[in-house]
Design a protein around this motif. Structure first.
Motif, PDB file in Angstrom:
ATOM      1  N   LEU A  49      29.012 101.266   3.696  1.00 27.90           N
ATOM      2  CA  LEU A  49      29.460 100.781   5.008  1.00 27.90           C
ATOM      3  C   LEU A  49      28.446 101.148   6.092  1.00 27.90           C
ATOM      4  CD1 LEU A  49      31.740  99.486   6.688  1.00 27.90           C
ATOM      5  CD2 LEU A  49      32.703 101.757   6.925  1.00 27.90           C
ATOM      6  N   ALA A  50      27.946 102.364   6.055  1.00 27.39           N
ATOM      7  CA  ALA A  50      26.963 102.809   7.051  1.00 27.39           C
ATOM      8  C   ALA A  50      25.669 102.010   6.928  1.00 27.39           C
ATOM      9  CB  ALA A  50      26.692 104.293   6.886  1.00 27.39           C
ATOM     10  N   LEU A  51      25.285 101.654   5.698  1.00 31.26           N
ATOM     11  CA  LEU A  51      24.083 100.836   5.490  1.00 31.26           C
ATOM     12  C   LEU A  51      24.268  99.464   6.116  1.00 31.26           C
ATOM     13  CD1 LEU A  51      21.298 100.387   4.214  1.00 31.26           C
ATOM     14  CD2 LEU A  51      22.465  99.638   2.145  1.00 31.26           C
ATOM     15  N   ARG A  52      25.434  98.884   5.935  1.00 33.82           N
ATOM     16  CA  ARG A  52      25.710  97.571   6.516  1.00 33.82           C
ATOM     17  C   ARG A  52      25.632  97.627   8.044  1.00 33.82           C
ATOM     18  NH1 ARG A  52      31.013  95.884   4.603  1.00 33.82           N
ATOM     19  NH2 ARG A  52      29.977  95.694   2.606  1.00 33.82           N
ATOM     20  N   ILE A  53      26.200  98.684   8.622  1.00 34.78           N
ATOM     21  CA  ILE A  53      26.177  98.845  10.080  1.00 34.78           C
ATOM     22  C   ILE A  53      24.741  99.065  10.566  1.00 34.78           C
ATOM     23  CG2 ILE A  53      26.890 100.375  11.961  1.00 34.78           C
ATOM     24  CD1 ILE A  53      29.514 100.803  10.348  1.00 34.78           C
ATOM     25  N   ALA A  54      23.975  99.879   9.834  1.00 36.45           N
ATOM     26  CA  ALA A  54      22.588 100.161  10.226  1.00 36.45           C
ATOM     27  C   ALA A  54      21.731  98.902  10.130  1.00 36.45           C
ATOM     28  CB  ALA A  54      22.014 101.260   9.349  1.00 36.45           C
ATOM     29  N   THR A  55      21.945  98.117   9.084  1.00 36.03           N
ATOM     30  CA  THR A  55      21.191  96.879   8.915  1.00 36.03           C
ATOM     31  C   THR A  55      21.468  95.917  10.060  1.00 36.03           C
ATOM     32  OG1 THR A  55      21.290  97.133   6.521  1.00 36.03           O
ATOM     33  CG2 THR A  55      20.771  94.942   7.342  1.00 36.03           C
ATOM     34  N   ARG A  56      22.727  95.818  10.408  1.00 39.67           N
ATOM     35  CA  ARG A  56      23.104  94.936  11.522  1.00 39.67           C
ATOM     36  C   ARG A  56      22.496  95.425  12.837  1.00 39.67           C
ATOM     37  NH1 ARG A  56      28.380  91.774  13.156  1.00 39.67           N
ATOM     38  NH2 ARG A  56      28.023  91.774  15.374  1.00 39.67           N
ATOM     39  N   ALA A  57      22.519  96.738  13.052  1.00 41.29           N
ATOM     40  CA  ALA A  57      21.955  97.306  14.275  1.00 41.29           C
ATOM     41  C   ALA A  57      20.451  97.044  14.350  1.00 41.29           C
ATOM     42  CB  ALA A  57      22.242  98.801  14.339  1.00 41.29           C
ATOM     43  N   LEU A  58      19.763  97.168  13.216  1.00 39.94           N
ATOM     44  CA  LEU A  58      18.327  96.892  13.192  1.00 39.94           C
ATOM     45  C   LEU A  58      18.045  95.424  13.497  1.00 39.94           C
ATOM     46  CD1 LEU A  58      17.326  99.054  10.126  1.00 39.94           C
ATOM     47  CD2 LEU A  58      16.416  99.308  12.436  1.00 39.94           C
ATOM     48  N   ASP A  59      18.846  94.531  12.918  1.00 35.57           N
ATOM     49  CA  ASP A  59      18.667  93.097  13.186  1.00 35.57           C
ATOM     50  C   ASP A  59      18.888  92.778  14.657  1.00 35.57           C
ATOM     51  OD1 ASP A  59      17.965  92.386  10.618  1.00 35.57           O
ATOM     52  OD2 ASP A  59      20.029  91.972  10.000  1.00 35.57           O
ATOM     53  N   LYS A  60      19.924  93.374  15.233  1.00 36.62           N
ATOM     54  CA  LYS A  60      20.203  93.137  16.651  1.00 36.62           C
ATOM     55  C   LYS A  60      19.077  93.667  17.530  1.00 36.62           C
ATOM     56  CE  LYS A  60      25.142  92.742  17.349  1.00 36.62           C
ATOM     57  NZ  LYS A  60      26.286  93.307  18.066  1.00 36.62           N
ATOM     58  N   ALA A  61      18.565  94.847  17.198  1.00 30.92           N
ATOM     59  CA  ALA A  61      17.477  95.430  17.980  1.00 30.92           C
ATOM     60  C   ALA A  61      16.230  94.555  17.907  1.00 30.92           C
ATOM     61  CB  ALA A  61      17.174  96.838  17.488  1.00 30.92           C
ATOM     62  N   ALA A  62      15.970  93.993  16.739  1.00 28.90           N
ATOM     63  CA  ALA A  62      14.809  93.111  16.587  1.00 28.90           C
ATOM     64  C   ALA A  62      15.008  91.828  17.383  1.00 28.90           C
ATOM     65  CB  ALA A  62      14.586  92.795  15.118  1.00 28.90           C
ATOM     66  N   THR A  63      16.225  91.304  17.374  1.00 29.94           N
ATOM     67  CA  THR A  63      16.522  90.079  18.111  1.00 29.94           C
ATOM     68  C   THR A  63      16.358  90.286  19.612  1.00 29.94           C
ATOM     69  OG1 THR A  63      18.103  89.420  16.418  1.00 29.94           O
ATOM     70  CG2 THR A  63      18.295  88.346  18.548  1.00 29.94           C
ATOM     71  N   LYS A  64      16.773  91.440  20.100  1.00 21.20           N
ATOM     72  CA  LYS A  64      16.695  91.732  21.528  1.00 21.20           C
ATOM     73  C   LYS A  64      15.328  92.230  21.968  1.00 21.20           C
ATOM     74  CE  LYS A  64      21.585  92.844  21.863  1.00 21.20           C
ATOM     75  NZ  LYS A  64      22.044  91.828  22.781  1.00 21.20           N
ATOM     76  N   GLY A  65      14.407  92.414  21.009  1.00 28.21           N
ATOM     77  CA  GLY A  65      13.062  92.831  21.361  1.00 28.21           C
ATOM     78  C   GLY A  65      12.916  94.333  21.560  1.00 28.21           C
ATOM     79  N   ILE A  66      13.901  95.104  21.090  1.00 26.24           N
ATOM     80  CA  ILE A  66      13.824  96.552  21.218  1.00 26.24           C
ATOM     81  C   ILE A  66      12.785  97.097  20.244  1.00 26.24           C
ATOM     82  CG2 ILE A  66      15.141  98.704  21.134  1.00 26.24           C
ATOM     83  CD1 ILE A  66      16.011  96.701  23.315  1.00 26.24           C
ATOM     84  N   ILE A  67      12.787  96.551  19.026  1.00 26.80           N
ATOM     85  CA  ILE A  67      11.760  96.890  18.041  1.00 26.80           C
ATOM     86  C   ILE A  67      11.212  95.579  17.477  1.00 26.80           C
ATOM     87  CG2 ILE A  67      12.729  99.133  17.393  1.00 26.80           C
ATOM     88  CD1 ILE A  67      13.984  97.823  14.964  1.00 26.80           C
ATOM     89  N   HIS A  68      10.043  95.655  16.870  1.00 29.36           N
ATOM     90  CA  HIS A  68       9.424  94.469  16.277  1.00 29.36           C
ATOM     91  C   HIS A  68      10.189  94.076  15.012  1.00 29.36           C
ATOM     92  CE1 HIS A  68       6.270  91.979  14.413  1.00 29.36           C
ATOM     93  NE2 HIS A  68       5.848  91.805  15.653  1.00 29.36           N
ATOM     94  N   ARG A  69      10.206  92.797  14.704  1.00 35.59           N
ATOM     95  CA  ARG A  69      10.987  92.330  13.553  1.00 35.59           C
ATOM     96  C   ARG A  69      10.456  92.880  12.243  1.00 35.59           C
ATOM     97  NH1 ARG A  69       8.401  87.598  11.506  1.00 35.59           N
ATOM     98  NH2 ARG A  69       6.765  86.954  12.928  1.00 35.59           N
ATOM     99  N   ASN A  70       9.141  93.072  12.142  1.00 35.97           N
ATOM    100  CA  ASN A  70       8.586  93.662  10.918  1.00 35.97           C
ATOM    101  C   ASN A  70       9.000  95.122  10.783  1.00 35.97           C
ATOM    102  OD1 ASN A  70       7.399  91.221  10.510  1.00 35.97           O
ATOM    103  ND2 ASN A  70       5.300  91.896  10.831  1.00 35.97           N
ATOM    104  N   THR A  71       9.093  95.817  11.899  1.00 34.24           N
ATOM    105  CA  THR A  71       9.555  97.210  11.881  1.00 34.24           C
ATOM    106  C   THR A  71      10.995  97.259  11.396  1.00 34.24           C
ATOM    107  OG1 THR A  71       8.101  97.730  13.734  1.00 34.24           O
ATOM    108  CG2 THR A  71       9.881  99.279  13.274  1.00 34.24           C
ATOM    109  N   ALA A  72      11.818  96.356  11.898  1.00 35.09           N
ATOM    110  CA  ALA A  72      13.210  96.303  11.463  1.00 35.09           C
ATOM    111  C   ALA A  72      13.295  96.016   9.969  1.00 35.09           C
ATOM    112  CB  ALA A  72      13.967  95.236  12.250  1.00 35.09           C
TER     113      ALA A  72
END
Length: 93
Positions: A49-72
């Motif tokens: 469950l935590a992995l699913r939440i972390a994956t979603r958070a990384l995707d959202k951060a990449a979408t919003k430009g907080i981190i680069h998509r390759n980093t995510a």
């Protein structure tokens, strides 16, 4: 201090965006730390469950430009590999 009206607005806008980005980056780090903590407890279902939440958070951060998509993508890959290693280890025991 800027003299031009548009430059004054850019200063305000930049300050607002920086505050938002800092907050989102902090929340992302917290999410990743929660996954790490769950993984260290050897609770596979909670870790999944935590992995699913972390994956979603990384995707959202990449979408919003907080981190680069390759980093995510790299972080998601590493988290998934660690999760799979723990699940294999717990299955072997």
């Amino acid at each position: 201090m800027p003299n031009i009206k548009s430059a004054e607005k850019r200063v305000r806008t930049t300050a607002k965006r920086s505050l938002r980005n800092t907050s989102l980056r902090s929340a992302l780090r917290t999410t990743l730390k929660k996954f790490e903590a769950t993984l260290n407890q050897n609770d596979v279902e909670q870790a999944r469950l935590a992995l699913r939440i972390a994956t979603r958070a990384l995707d959202k951060a990449a979408t919003k430009g907080i981190i680069h998509r390759n980093t995510a993508s790299r972080k998601k890959s590493r988290l998934t590999r660690r999760f799979n290693a723990v699940t294999k280890q717990s299955a072997a025991e």
